[in-house]
Design a protein around this motif. Sequence first.
Motif, PDB file in Angstrom:
ATOM      1  N   ALA A 239       1.143  -0.844  -0.255  1.00 45.73           N
ATOM      2  CA  ALA A 239       0.086  -0.383  -0.015  1.00 45.73           C
ATOM      3  C   ALA A 239       0.671   0.938  -0.008  1.00 45.73           C
ATOM      4  O   ALA A 239       0.216   2.284   0.216  1.00 45.73           O
ATOM      5  N   GLY A 240       1.924   0.937  -0.002  1.00 42.28           N
ATOM      6  CA  GLY A 240       2.881   2.756  -0.376  1.00 42.28           C
ATOM      7  C   GLY A 240       2.903   3.070   1.239  1.00 42.28           C
ATOM      8  O   GLY A 240       3.439   4.307   1.886  1.00 42.28           O
ATOM      9  N   ILE A 241       2.536   2.195   2.587  1.00 40.01           N
ATOM     10  CA  ILE A 241       2.874   2.630   4.257  1.00 40.01           C
ATOM     11  C   ILE A 241       4.467   2.526   4.748  1.00 40.01           C
ATOM     12  O   ILE A 241       4.521   3.250   5.448  1.00 40.01           O
ATOM     13  N   MET A 242       5.331   1.814   3.968  1.00 44.02           N
ATOM     14  CA  MET A 242       6.367   1.317   4.449  1.00 44.02           C
ATOM     15  C   MET A 242       7.467   0.817   3.170  1.00 44.02           C
ATOM     16  O   MET A 242       6.887   0.872   1.784  1.00 44.02           O
ATOM     17  N   PRO A 243       8.153   1.336   3.191  1.00 42.03           N
ATOM     18  CA  PRO A 243       9.484   1.197   1.559  1.00 42.03           C
ATOM     19  C   PRO A 243       9.695  -0.336   1.518  1.00 42.03           C
ATOM     20  O   PRO A 243       9.765  -0.748   2.222  1.00 42.03           O
ATOM     21  N   PRO A 244       9.792  -0.169   0.270  1.00 44.96           N
ATOM     22  CA  PRO A 244      10.686  -2.016   0.385  1.00 44.96           C
ATOM     23  C   PRO A 244      11.518  -2.227   0.867  1.00 44.96           C
ATOM     24  O   PRO A 244      13.255  -1.694   1.292  1.00 44.96           O
ATOM     25  N   ASP A 245      12.010  -3.285   0.670  1.00 45.82           N
ATOM     26  CA  ASP A 245      12.920  -3.501   1.691  1.00 45.82           C
ATOM     27  C   ASP A 245      14.772  -3.039   0.964  1.00 45.82           C
ATOM     28  O   ASP A 245      15.665  -2.970   1.518  1.00 45.82           O
ATOM     29  N   ARG A 246      14.033  -3.764  -0.502  1.00 44.31           N
ATOM     30  CA  ARG A 246      15.309  -3.486  -1.206  1.00 44.31           C
ATOM     31  C   ARG A 246      15.718  -1.678  -1.424  1.00 44.31           C
ATOM     32  O   ARG A 246      16.800  -1.241  -1.938  1.00 44.31           O
TER      33      ARG A 246
END
Length: 509
Positions: free
Chosen positions: A203-210
């Motif tokens: 949902a774009g609430i957290m950045p992806p791990d990469r």
Amino acid sequence: MSELPRNDAAPRADTPEAVGREPDTQTVPRLPADASAAALAYAARGWPVFPCRADKRPATPHGFKDATTDPQKIAEWWERDPGALIGMPTGAPSGVVVVDLDRDESKGLDGAAAFTEIVRDRGQTIRTRKHRTPRGGYHLLFTAPGAPVKSTAGALAPGVDTRGDGGYVILPPSATGAGNYAVESGAPLAPLPAWLRALFTEAGIMPPDRTPGCPPSVAAAILAGAPEGQRNARGLAVAVQLRDEGHDRQTVEGHVLAFARNCRPPLPEREALAVVASAFNRPPRDPARDPLRRRGATFRTVATPPPEAPDPWEPPAPLGGLSEPPPAWPWEALPPSLRDMGQAIEETYNVSAEMAGAAVLGVASIALGNKARVEIKRDHRQYGNLCFMTVGEVASGKTPVTAAAQRPLVEWQIERREEWERACRRWDARRICREASIRGLEQSMQKGTGDREATEAEIARLKGEIGERPPEPVLFCADATSEALGRRMMERGGAIGVLSGEARKILAI
């Protein structure tokens, strides 16, 4: 805190109210009914708080940025407005992120039902701390994951909001015109579940791990905190790594403040911010590396050898070739106690008089502390600053000689610390009794009973009896960072001794 057994009927497992619900055998912590006492209780567990108006807007000049765990400031806020709501910033400042399940019949919102469907569709359950909001919604509280979490409205589903960095929530037992906030489940805060983190990422609430973020090892270090003696160094490692990961200074300050609250004892806010300032004053590392994660052996091929680092030291000058032998060590110039101690060390360990004498003089300078100043000129006096360094071959006796000279200091500090701990316990008991009396007098003033002027005078007298916490007896520190050394010097009136087995560390400070 005292605890109160449940007396409400348990909801069915598939109802919105069951999200975050503990089994019926669990108990809900009873918060103090007084908002001021509750705010202090939250601060004691490391959650910074700030007052809010009845419409939930902050009542401080800078909003949630003014949140603090300072009990004196908190008491001042709620003394001015006893009915103020208790606000807590979410995300890095508190180490808490919240899933806000809103209910609003006028808008047709039922976030609790929508989130229950999300949980059920994934075959999951949630057990974490849960607060009921005045309109029948819920706040689910989780420990911050170490990566940025956005504050959003309806990003997961209608009525399902998130409160992370840049947001805040109202805490129980705050009361509004619509009703009260209450603790529904006093379960410990759970980490953000992996499936919910994945949902936040989608949902774009957290950045992806990469993408640049808070590495898992840094997040673990923030949650673990550090014991006294390691707080500044560990905090600096966290700040440097987050800086190298691309975070701005404000974000790094939030993470380091969260780390500081988890230390044992908590690292004062001003020291935590000084650690961040030190990190941003250092040159960046390229490429960024994670100093908090242990790595296995790695191998790489280099096309050309790296250039050698310039040696800042001048070539060593030989001590030989003197026209005459140096004078004997002047034991007779020392007071009898130091002379006897130094000569005993010289004979016991069969070392030179210079080695034993330097160690004794170094320890004596620490024992003087800030009790003596040297008059450099008529209008200028300063504390004595003595640095001695023992240089010798391996097994020449450097370590045992230094340890023998330092033993009186170590034993003194151990004895004084035991006395100090007893004094602190007496001070704490006195403070608790006086503060309880003060609260009773303040409540009587609010009710308008008694002579207000006499009551205020009695409150002032009781506050005066509390006094300052006894200062910690410290003569020296070992292998301190520059930040910790500055704090120790400030606590001891501008003078502190440093004992280290590594000369390079002392020279770096």
